[in-house]
Design a protein around this motif. Sequence first.
Motif, PDB file in Angstrom:
ATOM      1  N   GLY A  66       0.812  -1.199   0.000  1.00 18.03           N
ATOM      2  CA  GLY A  66       0.000   0.000   0.000  1.00 18.03           C
ATOM      3  C   GLY A  66       0.848   1.252   0.000  1.00 18.03           C
ATOM      4  N   VAL A  91     -12.251  10.370  -2.016  1.00 17.78           N
ATOM      5  CA  VAL A  91     -10.835  10.012  -1.879  1.00 17.78           C
ATOM      6  C   VAL A  91      -9.995  10.668  -2.970  1.00 17.78           C
ATOM      7  CG1 VAL A  91      -9.179   8.109  -1.909  1.00 17.78           C
ATOM      8  CG2 VAL A  91     -11.348   7.845  -0.699  1.00 17.78           C
ATOM      9  N   LYS A 112     -12.321  -4.392  -3.274  1.00 22.17           N
ATOM     10  CA  LYS A 112     -12.229  -3.684  -2.012  1.00 22.17           C
ATOM     11  C   LYS A 112     -12.116  -2.182  -2.287  1.00 22.17           C
ATOM     12  CE  LYS A 112     -10.031  -7.470   0.541  1.00 22.17           C
ATOM     13  NZ  LYS A 112      -8.835  -7.896   1.305  1.00 22.17           N
ATOM     14  N   THR A 113     -12.648  -1.389  -1.395  1.00 20.38           N
ATOM     15  CA  THR A 113     -12.697   0.058  -1.593  1.00 20.38           C
ATOM     16  C   THR A 113     -11.327   0.645  -1.908  1.00 20.38           C
ATOM     17  OG1 THR A 113     -14.571   0.233  -0.079  1.00 20.38           O
ATOM     18  CG2 THR A 113     -13.352   2.263  -0.554  1.00 20.38           C
ATOM     19  N   ARG A 114     -10.330   0.274  -1.134  1.00 23.68           N
ATOM     20  CA  ARG A 114      -8.985   0.822  -1.321  1.00 23.68           C
ATOM     21  C   ARG A 114      -8.427   0.476  -2.701  1.00 23.68           C
ATOM     22  NH1 ARG A 114      -4.925   2.504   2.250  1.00 23.68           N
ATOM     23  NH2 ARG A 114      -2.780   2.139   1.588  1.00 23.68           N
ATOM     24  N   GLU A 115      -8.652  -0.755  -3.123  1.00 23.88           N
ATOM     25  CA  GLU A 115      -8.154  -1.187  -4.428  1.00 23.88           C
ATOM     26  C   GLU A 115      -8.867  -0.446  -5.560  1.00 23.88           C
ATOM     27  OE1 GLU A 115      -8.776  -5.365  -4.497  1.00 23.88           O
ATOM     28  OE2 GLU A 115      -7.248  -5.804  -2.984  1.00 23.88           O
ATOM     29  N   ALA A 140      -7.757   3.201  -5.704  1.00 27.03           N
ATOM     30  CA  ALA A 140      -6.390   3.303  -6.223  1.00 27.03           C
ATOM     31  C   ALA A 140      -6.385   3.146  -7.737  1.00 27.03           C
ATOM     32  CB  ALA A 140      -5.512   2.237  -5.586  1.00 27.03           C
TER      33      ALA A 140
END
Length: 243
Positions: free
Chosen positions: A10, A55, A218-221, A224
């Motif tokens: 990350g 984000v 997933k939200t983070r993926e 990004a």
Amino acid sequence: MAASTPDQVGTEMIKALEDRAAKLKALLEGRQAKRPLIIEFSGSPKAGKTRCISVLELFLKRNGIKTEVYLERASISPIKSKGHLNFNVWVSCASLQGMLESLYKDIDVFILDRGVFDALVWNEWLEMTGKVTRAEAHQVEQFFTMKRWTDLIDVVFVLTCDPKVSIQREYADQLTTKRGTIMAEGTLGQFLASIKKTMEKNGSRFRRIEQIDTSQVKTREGVARITDQALTAPDGFLDECIC
């Protein structure tokens, strides 16, 4: 070589995005553009659009890129029926107004929460469900596909989600399981079909469209990935400004 931990991966990913953002900032500062880079977000309910916008906005601002988000106006529309032609036209024209006003602001990036592409999706849904006639839908489509409008949008992110997953996300933190007019599997399925039809009919009118299914992401993926693609969007935009 030791395997990287998730945190290390990350950190490396964020560092790479920040390096690219620094280069983008330098390019934007040196350009002779007469308008900001315009990014539209569209998609099905609960696909993560709002979170991604939030984000991305913070990321760009923290990296020195002057950014403005124009939130959708559906929640403040005096027209309450989402299944009415007047509602779609009011909300879509409000977004169009925001986009046109951005052309005269001192900003680098303008993020549009539901815009021209989204207007076409809802227009397809209204026709599909018999709420407008084919003739009415065609007239609305002609207006929102004017080259004058579509040429302003540098990239459209279309986020989709499986209807069952959308409903799970909608009611995960609620104290009711009663369905709304939109948050029902049948309606959500129709909406996905409307997105597909809009892509087929009018996708080529837009400079670039990136469709992302967030059902298993997933939200983070997901964020990004969108940020990474957003940072490549200015390539053609900057070339155009130079020309």
